[in-house]
Each structure stands twice: as structure tokens, then as C-alpha cells.
Design a protein around this motif. Sequence first.
Motif, short mmCIF file in Angstrom:
data_model
loop_
_atom_site.label_atom_id
_atom_site.label_comp_id
_atom_site.label_asym_id
_atom_site.label_seq_id
_atom_site.Cartn_x
_atom_site.Cartn_y
_atom_site.Cartn_z
N THR A 20 5.43 -18.94 -13.52
CA THR A 20 6.58 -19.14 -12.65
C THR A 20 6.88 -17.87 -11.89
N SER A 21 7.01 -17.98 -10.59
CA SER A 21 7.27 -16.81 -9.75
C SER A 21 8.75 -16.48 -9.76
N THR A 22 9.04 -15.19 -9.72
CA THR A 22 10.43 -14.74 -9.59
C THR A 22 10.73 -14.29 -8.17
N ALA A 23 9.76 -14.38 -7.28
CA ALA A 23 9.96 -13.94 -5.90
C ALA A 23 10.76 -14.98 -5.12
N ASP A 36 6.22 -11.26 -0.94
CA ASP A 36 6.99 -10.46 -1.89
C ASP A 36 8.45 -10.87 -1.86
N ASP A 37 9.13 -10.58 -2.96
CA ASP A 37 10.55 -10.90 -3.08
C ASP A 37 11.34 -10.27 -1.95
N ASN A 56 10.93 -19.96 -3.32
CA ASN A 56 10.55 -19.35 -4.59
C ASN A 56 9.05 -19.55 -4.81
N SER A 57 8.25 -18.56 -4.40
CA SER A 57 6.80 -18.62 -4.60
C SER A 57 6.22 -17.22 -4.44
N ASP A 58 4.96 -17.07 -4.83
CA ASP A 58 4.27 -15.77 -4.72
C ASP A 58 3.58 -15.58 -3.38
#
Length: 253
Positions: free
Chosen positions: A32-35, A62-63, A57-59
Amino acid sequence: MSMTAAAHDAAVPAPAAPRLRAVPPLAEPAPTSTALWWARLLRRGPGPLEYSLVGVNSDRFDDGTPVDMTALDARGRRPAGWLVDVRYRAADRRVVRVDVVEDVADRCPPMWFAEVTHATSAVPAASLLAFRGSAFRPGSVVAPHQVAAAGVRITDRIGEVRWWIRSGLVDTVSVEQVYRGRGVARTLVTVAEGLRSLRGWAPLRSDGRLTDAGAAWLETAPAAWAPRLSARTEVLPDADAEQGPTGVARLLR
């Protein structure tokens, strides 16, 4: 002339063995991505020019990365992994409506919102209030004077999130008792994050001062919130009183 049982069994062909196809093992679920990055989309139509600011919310990026996708014809679509879509007019950046992904708002009642800036506050602050009812369409974001003009009182709100604009620190998230457990707070915070991005304010975050209810709620928060949530540093009593503790003290599902 009848066949014996043995001859009959010999005459019936044995059932064919099932043909099995070799397949690779099931793939492990993707991490699960946190970006949380922001896509700007052009919304074509017969009316005034409109854009969407979509939190994704995906990779893929970058965030916090702003990505201009206005050269593409989105045709109403959003990037995979989207969480919130803030649609606004190009001329004056007035918000037309806000949509939240179903995974976040699936149990939430239809709501419209009022955006409030606290001009008299010593530290610049803002609030987003959630309302039910037919005064405005679900997903609408209006100003306080529009709420009054529609005959609705600010005290009729069913939920509120308040935060400090410069730091993004959330001071309070509160939901009326009857609406708790239905995703109102999660939807409110998600919409507030979209609005703060449109306004150019700091990302929302917590400071570790939590009630038990708030801590339990944050444990189920979307993955994209994780980088902005501090570890619990102070236990505050659960309180619904008007003068109860603040500092993300009344985080209620």
C-alpha cells in the motif's frame, strides 16, 4: 444375447482425466502506497472553464507532487487511486463540488459543506463544516453567508474539522453522536485535505495528542494519511463538552 457384467464394464470407456493447466502462484498483494500526489485535470463542457484538483494515492509520483494533466482529455475520468476530486472554476477558483472515493464515503450520508476562515483567530485557522439536507446539492462547498441565506444555522452542522492554516495541524474533528461510525469524519478530513491543497495551505497533520476514540479512529485511517500522523504522545480524555480538550482531542469516527 446379453453381455456379462465384466464384459459390460470393459466396454465402457474410463472417464478421461481432467486436463489441468499449470498456473503460477497468486501474486503477493502490492504494498500500500503512502504517497498522495495531486493531478490537475481540465473539465471540458459547454459552461465556464473548470478544472479538477484530484488527490491520488499511488506510487506513480512522489508524495505531494503536483502534476499538470490538463493537456489530456480526461473525459470525466480520474487517475487510478484517486481519493478526492475538488472541481473548481478557472475564473475565480470557486469550488463547484467535491467528490470523495466510495471506499472512503461508502457509509456516509449525503452531505454538503461550508468552508469557514477564522479571521479573528490569533493564528490563521479554517474549518470545514458538514451538513445534511436539501439546502444545497451533496458535494457542494458554500460560504457561511450562503448557509444563512438558505435558512440553515451553523449549529445545524453534523460534523466539523478545524485546523491551523500555516502548520496544517488539526485542532478538532467532531461528529454529532447520531452520525458517528458512518465515515463522516473520514470524509470531512479527506475533503478538507483537498480544499487546503487548492488554497495552497500546509498539508493536514496530527500532533500526537489524542483521545482513545481519536487513536482508534486513526488506526483505520487511509494509508495516505500515515506520513502526517504523529505517534501518540499524550492521552487526552474523551469529551464532547463545548469547553473540552482540543489538539485533535475529539477525533470521532
